[in-house]
Design a protein around this motif. Structure first.
Motif, PDB file in Angstrom:
ATOM      1  N   HIS A   1       0.658  -1.195  -0.011  1.00  0.00           N
ATOM      2  CA  HIS A   1      -0.151   0.176   0.097  1.00  0.00           C
ATOM      3  C   HIS A   1       0.824   1.473  -0.117  1.00  0.00           C
ATOM      4  N   GLY A   2       2.157   1.021   0.246  1.00  0.00           N
ATOM      5  CA  GLY A   2       3.063   2.469   0.280  1.00  0.00           C
ATOM      6  C   GLY A   2       3.346   3.063   1.531  1.00  0.00           C
ATOM      7  N   CYS A   3       2.912   2.255   2.639  1.00  0.00           N
ATOM      8  CA  CYS A   3       3.159   2.601   3.906  1.00  0.00           C
ATOM      9  C   CYS A   3       4.883   2.760   4.281  1.00  0.00           C
ATOM     10  N   SER A   4       5.106   3.856   4.955  1.00  0.00           N
ATOM     11  CA  SER A   4       6.483   3.889   5.275  1.00  0.00           C
ATOM     12  C   SER A   4       6.972   3.213   6.254  1.00  0.00           C
ATOM     13  N   SER A   5       8.148   2.743   6.452  1.00  0.00           N
ATOM     14  CA  SER A   5       8.459   1.935   7.506  1.00  0.00           C
ATOM     15  C   SER A   5       8.210   2.394   9.035  1.00  0.00           C
ATOM     16  N   ILE A   6       8.438   3.657   9.197  1.00  0.00           N
ATOM     17  CA  ILE A   6       7.924   4.326  10.654  1.00  0.00           C
ATOM     18  C   ILE A   6       6.691   3.957  10.589  1.00  0.00           C
ATOM     19  N   ARG A   7       5.506   4.218   9.507  1.00  0.00           N
ATOM     20  CA  ARG A   7       4.280   4.087   9.992  1.00  0.00           C
ATOM     21  C   ARG A   7       3.782   2.653  10.187  1.00  0.00           C
ATOM     22  N   ILE A   8       4.366   1.644   9.378  1.00  0.00           N
ATOM     23  CA  ILE A   8       3.988   0.239   9.619  1.00  0.00           C
ATOM     24  C   ILE A   8       4.499  -0.010  11.237  1.00  0.00           C
ATOM     25  N   MET A   9       5.717   0.223  11.383  1.00  0.00           N
ATOM     26  CA  MET A   9       6.309   0.205  12.935  1.00  0.00           C
ATOM     27  C   MET A   9       5.069   0.638  13.888  1.00  0.00           C
ATOM     28  N   ALA A  10       5.104   2.062  13.802  1.00  0.00           N
ATOM     29  CA  ALA A  10       4.289   2.571  14.710  1.00  0.00           C
ATOM     30  C   ALA A  10       2.764   2.253  14.491  1.00  0.00           C
ATOM     31  N   ILE A  11       2.147   1.798  13.644  1.00  0.00           N
ATOM     32  CA  ILE A  11       0.543   1.916  13.471  1.00  0.00           C
ATOM     33  C   ILE A  11       0.433   0.243  13.554  1.00  0.00           C
TER      34      ILE A  11
END
Lengths: 300, 305
Positions: free
Chosen positions: A198-208
């Motif tokens: 989906h194009g989530c950034s690594s930071i977003r995946i880790m956080a959310i």
């Protein structure tokens, strides 16, 4: 009839018979003794100024070295006796509970967050970052980190911040290792792949997507380590590198009585009993919580 | 094998360098060492003079270089309290700590192995329960306090053992037990769980099928393999030994490196403390290196990896 009334009334609470049974089962299998000990400690810590019969730092040299009330020379005015400076041991014990809990909660949170975050990064990013962080974890676990804590106490001076930093240095590695393991397992899930596509950034995946899923483990780890932190704080205070006197800390109290074991055993023995009981209570409760929430962690 | 040893050696040196960096950073970033050395009423000029003398007014990278090159040559600076080179002090005290080691290691292993094996082979019996309650109490009881209880019972009450300081053989008993019990709980749990794992393997079943007596299956075939993880974690136990020595020597007034560490803390003698930490690190890393090499020698799977 009492039985009938219970049956007719309880459904209004929205509990079926099965659920009642479950609730009764749960209540019966709660670790009651540890919970009561923890409850008493928290109660003492919160209401310390009201509960304590004397100020924990008030010195009454006339009343020094009084034995506990049940001893021959003891008085009911000082239930657990007094120390070398005539301070009331019960009052110091009650206020010490407060110090222990404040140190334990801040230090645990700090060590847990640092370790947890590094664990998530290590597990998710992988590769060289992972190798580096895990090497640091191994080194930290093998090194007597208490030495760094002692060095901090010398260069920074004693105080809450020093103890929190010291405990963070000791704890982070344990949290990082367990969290990393958890993340490695989570990473293989389809929803993570989907988020990546989906194009989530690594930071977003880790956080959310990852952090909420390691939260259970994190809470269990926190509970399992309360005892260790209380012990570490007590050891540091005993060694003269913890919370500075005259603030009452249980480890400090044990140290105070060291030179007087022969004539006044109660000064050292009583706070030690308190430390042991509280640490066992937290450990048993932590084990119970782990078995309930996160049985995978059992090998810890 | 040579490549493996060389690799480990390099890793050890890198770790040592990192420990030195942390020690340097902690002691400079968290306060001004010069202020620790001067009396409270010192003037600004006096502080600056001390700073200059210690080289603290130079840039950090120069200080770091001086610190590291000194450490490599074995020059860790001079102790403030003792006015002696820190290295000499450390090696004066080291033998006293080492004298405690064989007895306390013996106690730790002598309690942990039988209890760990018995609790694994007789699961659920009283001995398993005894072992697990020893584990629960062992983890939760502060060792410094246990040592004081020991002094109260055996020195004050029964008048059997001396309460501290070095001396004849009886002086060794309580410090060695205190130091030994430091690692008993952890070691015992490790042996129990690794024994349980080993007992479940095919070769143990084979040993039983071919009719070996149970004691031989447990104590010879299983225990040997169950000890491998204990050896792996030997490094962690050595680290625990250093921590244990600090506490034990403080309680029993034992003039070893643990006591030296606490004296350095009490007198805010930071050069001495720095030296002690680095030298402890050297010892721990060397022991780990030796263990790793032995381990590879004993376990061919690692050697050929």
């Amino acid at each position: 009839m009492a039985g009938d009334r219970a049956n007719t009334k309880l459904p209004r609470l929205g509990l079926s018979k099965e659920q009642q049974g479950e609730l009764a089962y749960e209540l019966k299998h709660l670790p009651w003794i540890p919970l009561i000990i923890i409850g008493i400690m928290v109660f003492a810590a919160v209401f310390a100024p009201i509960l304590a019969p004397y100020s924990p730092t008030k010195q009454t040299l006339r009343d020094k070295l009084l034995p506990p009330a049940w001893q021959e020379e003891g008085t009911s005015e000082h239930l657990l006796g007094t120390d070398i400076l005539g301070r009331d041991i019960l009052s110091r014990l009650i206020h010490g509970a407060r110090v222990s809990l404040i140190v334990a909660s801040t230090a645990l949170l700090s060590g847990g967050v640092v370790g947890g975050a590094l664990g998530v990064i290590s597990g998710y990013v992988g590769g060289k970052v992972d190798t580096l962080i895990m090497r640091a974890v191994d080194a930290t676990l093998a090194f007597p980190t208490i030495l760094f804590a002692l060095l901090l106490a010398v260069t920074m001076g004693q105080g809450l911040l020093t103890v929190v930093l010291a405990v963070t240095l000791i704890l982070w590695a344990r949290f990082a290792r367990v969290t990393r393991g958890e993340v490695l397992a989570l990473k293989t899930n389809d929803y993570i792949a989907l988020a990546t596509i989906h194009g989530c950034s690594s930071i977003r995946i880790m956080a959310i997507h990852i952090m909420p899923n390691v939260f259970n483990t994190f809470m269990v780890m926190l509970t399992l380590h309360v005892g260790l932190v209380i012990l570490t704080e007590a050891s540091l205070s005993f060694l003269g590198a913890g919370i500075p006197p005259p603030t009452p800390s249980w480890g400090q109290m044990v140290a105070d009585g060291r030179a007087k074991v022969a004539s006044a055993w109660w000064i050292s023995i009583i706070p030690g009993v308190a430390i042991t009981m509280v640490v066992i209570a937290f450990n048993v409760f932590g084990d119970w919580l782990r078995d309930r929430l996160d049985p995978k962690l059992r090998q810890l | 094998m040579q490549k493996y040893i060389l690799n480990r050696l390099l890793q050890g040196i890198v770790l040592l360098f990192i420990v030195a960096l942390i020690v340097f950073a902690l002691s400079r970033a968290t306060g001004n060492p010069a202020e620790l050395l001067v009396p409270d009423d010192a003037t600004e000029d006096e502080i600056q003079f001390i700073e200059h003398q210690l080289g603290l007014d130079r840039p950090y990278h120069v200080q770091l270089f001086i610190f590291l090159s000194g450490a490599i040559k074995g020059d860790f600076g001079e102790s403030i309290a003792y006015k002696q080179p820190a290295l000499d002090l450390f090696f004066d005290r080291l033998p006293n700590t080492l004298k405690l080691m064989p007895l306390s290691m013996g106690i730790a292993v002598g309690i942990a192995i039988p209890l760990g094996v018995l609790s694994a082979t007789r699961r659920g019996t009283w001995i398993d329960k005894l072992a697990s309650s020893i584990g629960v109490f062992g983890v939760a009881t502060p060792n410094f306090w246990l040592a004081i209880v020991g002094i109260y019972i055996f020195s004050v009450w029964l008048d059997l053992l001396p309460p501290g300081r070095m001396g004849g053989p009886s002086h060794y008993i309580m410090p060695a037990i205190t130091l030994g019990t430091f690692s008993v709980a952890g070691m015992m749990r490790l042996i129990r769980s690794s024994m349980l794992e080993v007992l479940d393997t095919e070769y143990v079943k084979l040993a039983r099928i071919k009719g070996l007596p149970e004691w031989k299956v447990f104590w010879k075939h299983s225990l040997r393999n169950a000890l491998i993880p204990v050896l792996t974690l030997f490094g962690v136990f050595v680290g625990g030994f250093v921590t244990g020595a600090i506490v034990t020597e403080t309680v029993f007034a034992w003039p070893g490196i643990g006591r030296l560490t606490i004296d350095a803390v009490a007198q805010r003698d930071y050069p001495l403390l720095q030296a002690v930490i680095l030298l402890d690190a050297v010892i721990i890393l060397s022991v780990n290196l030796v263990v790793d090499i032995l381990y590879a020698y004993l376990n061919p799977r690692i050697r050929f990896d």
